[in-house]
Design a protein around this motif. Structure first.
Motif, PDB file in Angstrom:
ATOM      1  N   LYS A 136       0.784  -1.182   0.086  1.00 60.15           N
ATOM      2  CA  LYS A 136       0.030  -0.013  -0.068  1.00 60.15           C
ATOM      3  C   LYS A 136       0.728   1.197   0.074  1.00 60.15           C
ATOM      4  N   LYS A 208      -4.151   3.907  -8.406  1.00 57.70           N
ATOM      5  CA  LYS A 208      -4.950   3.803  -6.865  1.00 57.70           C
ATOM      6  C   LYS A 208      -5.933   2.285  -7.126  1.00 57.70           C
ATOM      7  N   ARG A 209      -6.513   2.432  -8.162  1.00 55.34           N
ATOM      8  CA  ARG A 209      -7.605   1.418  -8.415  1.00 55.34           C
ATOM      9  C   ARG A 209      -7.048   0.144  -8.373  1.00 55.34           C
ATOM     10  N   SER A 211      -4.286  -0.925  -7.160  1.00 58.26           N
ATOM     11  CA  SER A 211      -3.777  -1.421  -5.917  1.00 58.26           C
ATOM     12  C   SER A 211      -4.699  -1.645  -4.995  1.00 58.26           C
ATOM     13  N   GLU A 212      -6.114  -1.016  -4.918  1.00 55.49           N
ATOM     14  CA  GLU A 212      -7.289  -1.564  -4.266  1.00 55.49           C
ATOM     15  C   GLU A 212      -7.767  -2.798  -4.678  1.00 55.49           C
TER      16      GLU A 212
END
Length: 256
Positions: A136, A208-209, A211-212
């Motif tokens: 993260k 970011k997406r 990573s999610e």
């Protein structure tokens, strides 16, 4: 491979150039080296200045992942974990030592290997969760780099336009040069705003997406490894893991 960003960015440029042509313009007139060099070079270097060199290198490597990479759905790993749980329940944890050799997910292999080695369940969870935290942190910095680039680019473009207009004022005595110089000056602002909204900010959002999605899959793996160590019934393991999935994936996971 997920091509959403590649399609979106390429399509956006296609729409922009098509609109320019329909208005009677020439897209090639937008490609002048000085404003392109100033906006793209200046933006990336200033974004680099906001972090460490290692951060910058990591972020530039992540650029390829944003355009061509993808994240495997968390639901894909559920049947694999259930099979391992079934084997462990019937034959014992040591039987998984050979079974994990056929598993493609490195994070799952690491967790099961720790379990097979007799590592305390709390320690296994701590090790795997620490890896999630580390991921993260890295992903956040990669996304931040391009988010910063999206914030800096328009301002760099304005700097380029001001520089160009200064050059225009220096040539007022030669009216035949003014049109070209003014156009070149405003191209810097154009590329600053365009690059921010068509490239840098979408790339930041994509990272970011991704990573999610990757973290969600890792959390499913952590719960699966814990269930395997506890000797849980495979049907219970399946239900527990499916409940962690997004609603859009739960039906497919149940069918699998």
């Amino acid at each position: 491979m997920d091509k959403a960003t590649l399609i979106g960015v390429g399509g956006a440029f296609g729409v922009i150039f098509t609109a320019n042509i329909l208005e009677g313009g020439n897209p090639m007139a937008m490609f002048l080296l000085p404003p392109l060099l100033l906006v793209f070079g200046g933006t990336l270097l200033i974004s680099l200045a906001g972090g460490t060199l290692a951060d910058g290198i990591s972020s530039l490597k992540a650029l390829k992942r944003a355009f061509l990479g993808g994240a495997a759905p968390a639901g894909d790993v559920v049947p694999v974990i259930v099979d391992l749980a079934d084997k462990a329940r019937r034959e014992g944890l040591l039987a998984l030592e050979d079974a994990v050799k056929e598993v493609d997910d490195e994070f799952l292999v690491k967790g099961v290997t720790l379990a097979v080695d007799g590592t305390d369940p709390d320690e296994v969870r701590h090790i795997l969760e620490s890896e999630v935290v580390s991921k993260k942190r890295t992903d956040k910095q990669d996304a931040k780099f391009f988010g910063d680039a999206g914030a800096y680019a328009p301002t760099i473009g304005i700097i380029g336009t001001v520089m160009g207009l200064v050059h225009v004022l220096e040539n007022l005595a030669e009216p035949e040069k003014l049109g070209h110089l003014i156009a070149a000056a405003f191209l810097a602002t154009l590329w600053g705003v365009l690059s921010a909204n068509v490239i840098w900010l979408p790339v930041s959002s994509k990272l970011k997406r991704l990573s999610e999605l990757e973290v969600a899959r890792m959390m499913v793996v952590i719960e699966g490894v814990a269930a395997i160590q506890a000797g849980a019934n495979p049907r219970v393991v399946r239900s527990r893991l499916v409940s962690l999935l997004p609603a859009s994936e739960q039906e497919a996971a149940e069918a699998a």
